[in-house]
Design a protein around this motif. Structure first.
Motif, PDB file in Angstrom:
ATOM      1  N   LEU A  31       0.809  -1.218   0.000  1.00 13.95           N
ATOM      2  CA  LEU A  31       0.000   0.000   0.000  1.00 13.95           C
ATOM      3  C   LEU A  31       0.849   1.278   0.000  1.00 13.95           C
ATOM      4  CD1 LEU A  31      -2.972  -0.967   2.335  1.00 13.95           C
ATOM      5  CD2 LEU A  31      -2.988  -0.713  -0.148  1.00 13.95           C
ATOM      6  N   PRO A  32       1.971   1.330   0.737  1.00 13.89           N
ATOM      7  CA  PRO A  32       2.810   2.534   0.639  1.00 13.89           C
ATOM      8  C   PRO A  32       3.312   2.769  -0.786  1.00 13.89           C
ATOM      9  CG  PRO A  32       3.387   1.297   2.604  1.00 13.89           C
ATOM     10  CD  PRO A  32       2.445   0.428   1.813  1.00 13.89           C
ATOM     11  N   LYS A  33       3.691   1.700  -1.482  1.00 13.07           N
ATOM     12  CA  LYS A  33       4.181   1.848  -2.855  1.00 13.07           C
ATOM     13  C   LYS A  33       3.060   2.295  -3.783  1.00 13.07           C
ATOM     14  CE  LYS A  33       6.782  -0.639  -6.426  1.00 13.07           C
ATOM     15  NZ  LYS A  33       7.430  -1.951  -6.776  1.00 13.07           N
ATOM     16  N   LEU A  34       1.851   1.736  -3.601  1.00 13.30           N
ATOM     17  CA  LEU A  34       0.706   2.137  -4.420  1.00 13.30           C
ATOM     18  C   LEU A  34       0.379   3.612  -4.196  1.00 13.30           C
ATOM     19  CD1 LEU A  34      -1.602  -0.985  -3.998  1.00 13.30           C
ATOM     20  CD2 LEU A  34      -0.597  -0.191  -6.150  1.00 13.30           C
ATOM     21  N   TRP A  35       0.435   4.071  -2.944  1.00 12.11           N
ATOM     22  CA  TRP A  35       0.129   5.470  -2.662  1.00 12.11           C
ATOM     23  C   TRP A  35       1.188   6.396  -3.266  1.00 12.11           C
ATOM     24  CZ3 TRP A  35      -3.619   8.565  -1.801  1.00 12.11           C
ATOM     25  CH2 TRP A  35      -3.395   9.834  -1.287  1.00 12.11           C
ATOM     26  N   THR A  86      -7.484   4.675  -5.757  1.00 15.24           N
ATOM     27  CA  THR A  86      -8.552   3.671  -5.747  1.00 15.24           C
ATOM     28  C   THR A  86      -8.441   2.757  -6.956  1.00 15.24           C
ATOM     29  OG1 THR A  86     -10.054   5.147  -4.551  1.00 15.24           O
ATOM     30  CG2 THR A  86     -11.044   3.315  -5.754  1.00 15.24           C
ATOM     31  N   MET A  87      -8.223   3.331  -8.138  1.00 16.57           N
ATOM     32  CA  MET A  87      -8.090   2.517  -9.350  1.00 16.57           C
ATOM     33  C   MET A  87      -6.888   1.583  -9.262  1.00 16.57           C
ATOM     34  SD  MET A  87     -10.709   3.266 -11.103  1.00 16.57           S
ATOM     35  CE  MET A  87     -11.553   3.510  -9.530  1.00 16.57           C
ATOM     36  N   MET A  88      -5.809   2.072  -8.685  1.00 20.31           N
ATOM     37  CA  MET A  88      -4.611   1.245  -8.558  1.00 20.31           C
ATOM     38  C   MET A  88      -4.763   0.170  -7.492  1.00 20.31           C
ATOM     39  SD  MET A  88      -1.585   4.052  -8.986  1.00 20.31           S
ATOM     40  CE  MET A  88      -1.275   4.808 -10.590  1.00 20.31           C
ATOM     41  N   GLU A  89      -5.648   0.395  -6.532  1.00 17.61           N
ATOM     42  CA  GLU A  89      -5.860  -0.578  -5.455  1.00 17.61           C
ATOM     43  C   GLU A  89      -6.876  -1.663  -5.813  1.00 17.61           C
ATOM     44  OE1 GLU A  89      -5.069   2.771  -1.936  1.00 17.61           O
ATOM     45  OE2 GLU A  89      -7.098   2.081  -2.417  1.00 17.61           O
ATOM     46  N   LEU A  90      -7.475  -1.591  -6.998  1.00 14.91           N
ATOM     47  CA  LEU A  90      -8.465  -2.597  -7.364  1.00 14.91           C
ATOM     48  C   LEU A  90      -7.854  -3.988  -7.385  1.00 14.91           C
ATOM     49  CD1 LEU A  90     -10.499  -0.808 -10.188  1.00 14.91           C
ATOM     50  CD2 LEU A  90     -11.161  -1.190  -7.808  1.00 14.91           C
ATOM     51  N   LEU A 127     -25.471   1.745   3.052  1.00 18.29           N
ATOM     52  CA  LEU A 127     -25.305   2.727   1.985  1.00 18.29           C
ATOM     53  C   LEU A 127     -23.801   2.916   1.780  1.00 18.29           C
ATOM     54  CD1 LEU A 127     -27.917   5.401   3.165  1.00 18.29           C
ATOM     55  CD2 LEU A 127     -28.266   3.515   1.564  1.00 18.29           C
ATOM     56  N   ALA A 128     -23.308   2.541   0.614  1.00 12.68           N
ATOM     57  CA  ALA A 128     -21.867   2.573   0.357  1.00 12.68           C
ATOM     58  C   ALA A 128     -21.549   3.553  -0.762  1.00 12.68           C
ATOM     59  CB  ALA A 128     -21.364   1.171  -0.001  1.00 12.68           C
ATOM     60  N   PRO A 129     -21.307   4.828  -0.428  1.00 13.95           N
ATOM     61  CA  PRO A 129     -21.009   5.818  -1.467  1.00 13.95           C
ATOM     62  C   PRO A 129     -19.625   5.620  -2.076  1.00 13.95           C
ATOM     63  CG  PRO A 129     -20.797   6.802   0.701  1.00 13.95           C
ATOM     64  CD  PRO A 129     -21.344   5.417   0.915  1.00 13.95           C
ATOM     65  N   HIS A 130     -19.365   6.318  -3.164  1.00 14.58           N
ATOM     66  CA  HIS A 130     -18.064   6.242  -3.830  1.00 14.58           C
ATOM     67  C   HIS A 130     -17.065   7.114  -3.075  1.00 14.58           C
ATOM     68  CE1 HIS A 130     -20.722   4.727  -7.017  1.00 14.58           C
ATOM     69  NE2 HIS A 130     -19.655   4.046  -7.383  1.00 14.58           N
ATOM     70  N   PHE A 131     -16.584   6.558  -1.993  1.00 18.84           N
ATOM     71  CA  PHE A 131     -15.709   7.264  -1.063  1.00 18.84           C
ATOM     72  C   PHE A 131     -14.600   6.314  -0.643  1.00 18.84           C
ATOM     73  CE2 PHE A 131     -14.253   8.274   3.165  1.00 18.84           C
ATOM     74  CZ  PHE A 131     -14.188   9.666   3.203  1.00 18.84           C
ATOM     75  N   GLY A 132     -13.364   6.831  -0.530  1.00 14.06           N
ATOM     76  CA  GLY A 132     -12.265   5.974  -0.119  1.00 14.06           C
ATOM     77  C   GLY A 132     -12.119   4.813  -1.077  1.00 14.06           C
ATOM     78  N   ASN A 133     -12.024   3.603  -0.530  1.00 10.36           N
ATOM     79  CA  ASN A 133     -11.971   2.410  -1.389  1.00 10.36           C
ATOM     80  C   ASN A 133     -13.155   1.514  -1.052  1.00 10.36           C
ATOM     81  OD1 ASN A 133     -11.414  -0.106  -2.645  1.00 10.36           O
ATOM     82  ND2 ASN A 133      -9.280   0.509  -2.849  1.00 10.36           N
TER      83      ASN A 133
END
Length: 312
Positions: A31-35, A86-90, A127-133
């Motif tokens: 996760l640090p590398k992805l960020w 988020t896209m990279m963490e998929l 309710l899961a909005p498009h927020f965070g991951n």
């Protein structure tokens, strides 16, 4: 003389294979590398992706009119950085070892809201909005509760097996976005299970009402009051807040009380207020590049008429 097929018909660009390969590759990154990578790519998205930049900045201007241009621009850059992450963490959420994903969830707040509802024999609508991951949220929910969510196949059909496997691998049940899917959601709630709803996705005409989202009306789905009326389910908002470079914090928040109203406009207003409350955790982590104010209504001879909203 016939030309060989290889010379006259070249193999089409296989986007699905490349995207799947990319997800699989990134799933092995920390996760640090992805960020850090998202921090490099995010500014490029801001500068070169005109559509995402424009919609993000227009949305921020609409919902935060009190902010000056410099503040909104800085927030837009940070928002696109988070969307890039988020896209990279998929790949991480869908393909990494479950133990790695579970270890990345460093905090869980409000789990007792789900546990107490189920102990009372009530289902839970998240309710899961498009927020965070939100894919990490799906992972956690399906790992800890019987969980059902609606699913619409991707535009690139060849990616469906990859996405479906990633979302279902911990036990989630995906159902179609039609009457058959709604029936499955009702059955799950009557079994005192949890279901997930996207509260900030614009529905088709006839499936929603106009309700305030921040300072403007937004076309909002009316599925929620129908589910609540028939099941007496408890409603919470759920998000996976990104802790940049470290992991995620799951938050379950009590929904606005208006979501329990039988009046569709009141319920939709409660849904939007619930989304606003989750965004307040960190506004930059919301997906502001989505055209939330795409539709407006104009009264003409007593009947609503749709037209494009000039914001976009």
């Amino acid at each position: 003389m016939e030309h060989k097929a290889s010379s006259s018909r070249r193999r089409p660009f296989d986007r699905a294979s490349i995207i799947s390969w990319l997800w699989n590759t990134l799933s092995g990154w920390s996760l640090p590398k992805l960020w850090r990578f998202a921090s490099l790519v995010g500014p490029l998205v801001y500068h070169f992706s005109k559509r995402e930049r424009r919609v993000t900045e227009l949305n921020l201007k609409a919902v935060y009119p009190e902010f000056d241009t410099h503040t909104r621009r800085a927030m837009a850059k940070q928002s696109l950085r988070h969307s890039t992450a988020t896209m990279m963490e998929l790949g991480f959420a869908w393909m990494a070892e479950p133990e790695r994903i579970e270890a990345s969830i460093l905090e869980v707040h409000g789990r007792e809201k789900l546990d107490s509802a189920r102990a009372e024999g009530r289902g839970v609508i998240v309710l899961a909005p498009h927020f965070g991951n939100w894919e990490v949220l799906n992972f956690w929910l399906s790992s800890h509760f019987p969980f059902t969510a609606m699913y619409e196949p991707p535009k690139i059909a060849a990616l469906e097996p990859v996405i479906r496997h990633g979302r279902e691998r911990m036990g989630a049940k995906l159902v179609p976005t039609n009457s058959r899917g709604v029936a499955a959601l009702l059955k799950a709630l009557k079994r005192s299970e949890a279901i997930g709803i996207l509260p900030d996705q614009e529905p088709d005409w006839g499936s929603g009402v106009f309700a305030p989202f921040y300072t403007r009306n937004a076309y909002t789905a009316t599925l929620l009051p129908k589910l609540v009326a028939r099941t007496q389910a408890r409603v919470v908002t759920g998000v996976a807040l990104r802790l940049p470079g470290r992991g995620f914090a799951i938050h379950f928040l009590d929904a606005d009380e208006r979501v329990y109203s039988e009046d569709e406009v009141a319920s939709a207003s409660g849904v939007n207020a619930s989304v606003e409350a989750s965004i307040a955790l960190d506004p930059a982590q919301y997906q502001w590049e989505y055209k939330r104010y795409r539709k407006v209504v104009e009264e003409q001879q007593g009947h609503p008429k749709a037209k494009s909203f000039r914001l976009y």
